[in-house]
Design a protein around this motif. Sequence first.
Motif, PDB file in Angstrom:
ATOM      1  N   HIS A  23       0.835  -1.219   0.000  1.00  0.00           N
ATOM      2  CA  HIS A  23       0.000   0.000   0.000  1.00  0.00           C
ATOM      3  C   HIS A  23       0.861   1.256   0.000  1.00  0.00           C
ATOM      4  O   HIS A  23       0.692   2.159   0.825  1.00  0.00           O
ATOM      5  CB  HIS A  23      -0.941  -0.025   1.200  1.00  0.00           C
ATOM      6  N   ASP A  63      -1.844  -5.225  -4.138  1.00  0.00           N
ATOM      7  CA  ASP A  63      -1.991  -4.002  -3.319  1.00  0.00           C
ATOM      8  C   ASP A  63      -0.623  -3.402  -3.051  1.00  0.00           C
ATOM      9  O   ASP A  63      -0.289  -2.997  -1.938  1.00  0.00           O
ATOM     10  CB  ASP A  63      -2.772  -4.274  -2.033  1.00  0.00           C
ATOM     11  N   ASN A  93      -6.707  -5.334  -5.577  1.00  0.00           N
ATOM     12  CA  ASN A  93      -7.820  -4.426  -5.872  1.00  0.00           C
ATOM     13  C   ASN A  93      -7.402  -2.961  -5.849  1.00  0.00           C
ATOM     14  O   ASN A  93      -7.991  -2.122  -6.513  1.00  0.00           O
ATOM     15  CB  ASN A  93      -8.985  -4.672  -4.907  1.00  0.00           C
ATOM     16  N   TRP A 173     -16.905  -8.998   7.300  1.00  0.00           N
ATOM     17  CA  TRP A 173     -16.658  -7.716   6.593  1.00  0.00           C
ATOM     18  C   TRP A 173     -15.636  -7.917   5.489  1.00  0.00           C
ATOM     19  O   TRP A 173     -15.685  -7.286   4.435  1.00  0.00           O
ATOM     20  CB  TRP A 173     -16.194  -6.627   7.556  1.00  0.00           C
ATOM     21  N   HIS A 177     -15.334  -9.358   0.455  1.00  0.00           N
ATOM     22  CA  HIS A 177     -14.354  -8.913  -0.558  1.00  0.00           C
ATOM     23  C   HIS A 177     -13.458 -10.063  -1.032  1.00  0.00           C
ATOM     24  O   HIS A 177     -12.369  -9.839  -1.551  1.00  0.00           O
ATOM     25  CB  HIS A 177     -13.443  -7.823   0.023  1.00  0.00           C
ATOM     26  N   HIS A 202      -4.205  -9.737   0.525  1.00  0.00           N
ATOM     27  CA  HIS A 202      -5.532  -9.120   0.695  1.00  0.00           C
ATOM     28  C   HIS A 202      -6.091  -9.078   2.110  1.00  0.00           C
ATOM     29  O   HIS A 202      -6.673  -8.095   2.519  1.00  0.00           O
ATOM     30  CB  HIS A 202      -6.538  -9.798  -0.238  1.00  0.00           C
ATOM     31  N   HIS A 204      -4.501  -9.350   4.969  1.00  0.00           N
ATOM     32  CA  HIS A 204      -3.574  -8.721   5.943  1.00  0.00           C
ATOM     33  C   HIS A 204      -3.482  -9.560   7.232  1.00  0.00           C
ATOM     34  O   HIS A 204      -3.544  -9.027   8.342  1.00  0.00           O
ATOM     35  CB  HIS A 204      -4.044  -7.296   6.297  1.00  0.00           C
ATOM     36  N   PHE A 233     -15.175  -4.682  10.788  1.00  0.00           N
ATOM     37  CA  PHE A 233     -13.812  -4.225  10.492  1.00  0.00           C
ATOM     38  C   PHE A 233     -13.050  -4.040  11.797  1.00  0.00           C
ATOM     39  O   PHE A 233     -13.519  -3.361  12.706  1.00  0.00           O
ATOM     40  CB  PHE A 233     -13.868  -2.889   9.735  1.00  0.00           C
ATOM     41  N   TYR A 274      -9.005   4.001   4.445  1.00  0.00           N
ATOM     42  CA  TYR A 274      -8.927   3.646   3.015  1.00  0.00           C
ATOM     43  C   TYR A 274      -9.571   4.738   2.182  1.00  0.00           C
ATOM     44  O   TYR A 274     -10.558   5.299   2.635  1.00  0.00           O
ATOM     45  CB  TYR A 274      -9.646   2.321   2.795  1.00  0.00           C
TER      46      TYR A 274
HETATM   47  N1  LIG Z   1     -14.623  -0.608   7.401  1.00  0.00           N
HETATM   48  C1  LIG Z   1     -14.623  -1.334   6.264  1.00  0.00           C
HETATM   49  N2  LIG Z   1     -15.666  -2.103   5.946  1.00  0.00           N
HETATM   50  C2  LIG Z   1     -15.656  -2.830   4.801  1.00  0.00           C
HETATM   51  N3  LIG Z   1     -14.640  -2.825   3.914  1.00  0.00           N
HETATM   52  C3  LIG Z   1     -13.606  -2.059   4.192  1.00  0.00           C
HETATM   53  C4  LIG Z   1     -13.519  -1.292   5.374  1.00  0.00           C
HETATM   54  N4  LIG Z   1     -12.332  -0.640   5.376  1.00  0.00           N
HETATM   55  C5  LIG Z   1     -11.699  -1.009   4.240  1.00  0.00           C
HETATM   56  N5  LIG Z   1     -12.463  -1.845   3.532  1.00  0.00           N
HETATM   57  C6  LIG Z   1     -12.175  -2.448   2.237  1.00  0.00           C
HETATM   58  O1  LIG Z   1     -11.801  -3.820   2.501  1.00  0.00           O
HETATM   59  C7  LIG Z   1     -10.621  -4.076   1.768  1.00  0.00           C
HETATM   60  C8  LIG Z   1      -9.802  -5.196   2.291  1.00  0.00           C
HETATM   61  O2  LIG Z   1      -8.418  -4.921   2.181  1.00  0.00           O
HETATM   62  P1  LIG Z   1      -7.823  -3.998   1.040  1.00  0.00           P
HETATM   63  O3  LIG Z   1      -6.566  -3.420   1.533  1.00  0.00           O
HETATM   64  O4  LIG Z   1      -7.862  -4.724  -0.236  1.00  0.00           O
HETATM   65  O5  LIG Z   1      -8.855  -2.775   0.929  1.00  0.00           O
HETATM   66  C9  LIG Z   1      -9.882  -2.753   1.873  1.00  0.00           C
HETATM   67  C10 LIG Z   1     -10.975  -1.766   1.584  1.00  0.00           C
HETATM   68  O6  LIG Z   1     -11.245  -1.654   0.184  1.00  0.00           O
END
Ligand SMILES: Nc1ncnc2c1ncn2[C@@H]1O[C@@H]2COP(=O)(O)O[C@H]2[C@H]1O
Length: 274
Positions: A23, A63, A93, A173, A177, A202, A204, A233, A274
Amino acid sequence: MQTYSLPQSNPDSVVLLQITDTHLFANGSGSLLGVATKDSFHAVLNGVDMAARHFDAIVATGDISQDHTPYSYQRFADGISRWSQPCFWLPGNHDFQPTMQSILPSEQIKPHQQVLVGEHWQMILLDSQVQGVPHGEVSATQLALLETALARYPDRYALILLHHHPLEAGSAWLDQHQLHNNHQLWNVIDKYPQVKAVLCGHIHQNLDRIYHGVRVLATPSTCIQFMPDSDDFALDDNNPGWRYLELTRDGKIITSVHRVDGDQFKPKLDAEGY
Ligand SMILES: Nc1ncnc2c1ncn2[C@@H]1O[C@@H]2COP(=O)(O)O[C@H]2[C@H]1O
Ligand SMILES: [Fe+2]
């Protein structure tokens, strides 16, 4: 499809260093939830140097950038240029592929999606990005590329790499994704018993599971960490990290996750997100 051949420096195994979810920003003080991602990236690079463990190649599983700038990718390239080993990368993404590719060709970072790893393995790097959204999908083209690679080398153990997790990690949450068409990926994998593992980023966090008889591995980010098994989250105060994967001549994977020391990279929930 162009294939890269990675020579085997040790007759018994090949070692990969996985770095993921850096990132990075063009701005050197760019931060994600209070963590300056350039600094945490460099702390991981220094941690790898301190560990002084041999590795044959670097895999960067997406990322890489947070701000889509060409310079954020150049920061990644500059960071790993302390090492001579080749790097294979794939988009997450948050990546923007036109600027990701703008820093290529590069001596060290290779664009190949199929890599013959030593004498006994191959790795296939897939693009699971869906522009503009956090979840992933593997396209018919990517699935065809995977199937072609697996069919071409039935005698090589296979490691499949992509950014998005291809199964429920256990956090609602985050699992919204995940790789949305993971059943299509598993339909291909189920046909090829030489597939030994799927490696992703992805989420983390460290994940190590068996699914459909295949090992599924995910790895901590070099910046912030997500709390495992949390439906909302939530950040984890675990430190940034990296993973080694030793691919042995008899098809085993010996792997370990390592983390930087200290507490200078603890995230702040109320900081810019983010
Ligand atoms: N509070 C949140 N709720 C849902 N999705 C989130 C939240 N914060 C970040 N994200 C998304 O969830 C993704 C997971 O990891 P990424 O680093 O790909 O990027 C993050 C954001 O696009
Ligand atoms: Fe991601």
